[in-house]
Design an enzyme around this catalytic site. Sequence first.
Site, short mmCIF file in Angstrom:
data_model
loop_
_atom_site.label_atom_id
_atom_site.label_comp_id
_atom_site.label_asym_id
_atom_site.label_seq_id
_atom_site.Cartn_x
_atom_site.Cartn_y
_atom_site.Cartn_z
N LYS A 10 0.84 -1.21 0.00
CA LYS A 10 0.00 0.00 0.00
C LYS A 10 0.86 1.24 0.00
O LYS A 10 2.04 1.21 0.35
CB LYS A 10 -0.93 0.03 1.21
CG LYS A 10 -0.25 0.06 2.59
CD LYS A 10 0.16 1.42 3.12
CE LYS A 10 0.89 1.31 4.46
NZ LYS A 10 1.65 2.47 4.87
N PRO A 95 8.97 -4.81 -0.95
CA PRO A 95 10.25 -4.45 -0.34
C PRO A 95 10.15 -4.40 1.19
O PRO A 95 9.16 -3.89 1.73
CB PRO A 95 10.52 -3.05 -0.89
CG PRO A 95 9.73 -2.96 -2.15
CD PRO A 95 8.52 -3.81 -1.94
N VAL A 96 11.16 -4.96 1.86
CA VAL A 96 11.20 -4.90 3.32
C VAL A 96 11.97 -3.62 3.67
O VAL A 96 13.20 -3.62 3.67
CB VAL A 96 11.93 -6.13 3.91
CG1 VAL A 96 11.99 -6.03 5.43
CG2 VAL A 96 11.19 -7.40 3.51
N ALA A 97 11.25 -2.55 3.87
CA ALA A 97 11.92 -1.28 4.13
C ALA A 97 11.08 -0.37 4.99
O ALA A 97 11.58 0.59 5.55
CB ALA A 97 12.24 -0.56 2.82
N GLY A 98 9.82 -0.66 5.15
CA GLY A 98 8.96 0.20 5.96
C GLY A 98 8.21 1.19 5.10
O GLY A 98 8.77 1.79 4.18
N GLY A 99 6.94 1.33 5.42
CA GLY A 99 6.12 2.30 4.70
C GLY A 99 5.24 1.68 3.64
O GLY A 99 4.40 2.36 3.06
N ALA A 101 3.71 -1.52 4.19
CA ALA A 101 2.84 -2.48 4.88
C ALA A 101 3.12 -3.93 4.50
O ALA A 101 2.21 -4.75 4.46
CB ALA A 101 1.36 -2.15 4.65
N ASP A 137 -2.66 -1.19 10.26
CA ASP A 137 -2.72 -1.23 8.79
C ASP A 137 -3.22 -2.57 8.24
O ASP A 137 -3.41 -2.71 7.04
CB ASP A 137 -1.32 -1.00 8.20
CG ASP A 137 -0.85 0.44 8.33
OD1 ASP A 137 -1.66 1.29 8.75
OD2 ASP A 137 0.32 0.69 8.02
#
Length: 296
Positions: A10, A95-99, A101, A137
């Site tokens: 998202k 992507p595992v990075a945050g933002g 979800a 979320d």
Amino acid sequence: MSVTVRVPAKVNVQLAVGGARPDGFHDLANVFLAVGLYDEVTVSPADALRVTCEGPDASQVPLDRTNLAARAAEKLAARVGRAADVHIHIAKDIPVAGGMAGGSADGAGALLACDALWGTGAARSELLDICAELGSDVPFSLVGGAALGTGRGEKLRVLDVGGAFHWVFAVADGGLSTPAVYGEFDRLNEGVDVPEPVASRVLLDALAKGDSVALAAALSNDLQAAALSLRPSLSDVLAAGRSAGALAGLVSGSGPTTAFLTRDAESAAKVADALGSGTCRTARVAVGPVAGATVV
Ligand code: C5P
């Protein structure tokens, strides 16, 4: 026998944040848009609960009970009075990075997959309640499309969207802790009477019309100043995306991923090329809205 669920990432096109509540959370007007980057969560019967993960960022995914997918299986199992005896496999492309979800997506995906595997017959509203217990979320990952989240983001109203929006996501190296970003928001707003968060009429109209230019002008994120304060280098990424031709850019959620809205697929490819060559770890293109968690 196994069940696979596909579940999207998202972006928050508006994230209006109110003052800290007594429970430590913040009331939000959170306009979510699901975008076409997906994790696939497969569950199959096993002797005991186990999580595995594959994909470029798999080494950064926790495989213990802190993984929202494991917690989703445990919560549903407890609700229906059975053991959470499943192997959960996550094919991770978000992507595992945050933002974006990604963790919430895996929670919603595992919940829907276990529900189908076990044939629990749980009502949609029960699944949404479990999602809300897992995280603010997570309900949106189940619902997808576009929605306005109020409360701490978990109370959803589905929104009309009149067209496809083309996005580029600049994936930063390393994470930003969501509680730390909210904490920085509180610090920056100390002594300020933070107004009630409200969804922007102009932004909802732009979504309903499918108007990228109008949506770009209306994008906003009240956590952006806090994310930039903790990670000043994100302003260089925002500037690079804009000068590469994006209509607008913003920090996605609590960051550190930044999101750029572009005019069309061709422009998105150009912006991704420019961002991918140095400014960030990787740049990904995606279109939204797309459906929420779906059994495949
Ligand atoms: O609900 P979730 O587990 O995603 O929240 C993670 C953290 O983000 C919370 O512990 C809280 O610090 C912060 N948060 C908040 N207000 C929200 C959502 C999250 O302060 N509406």
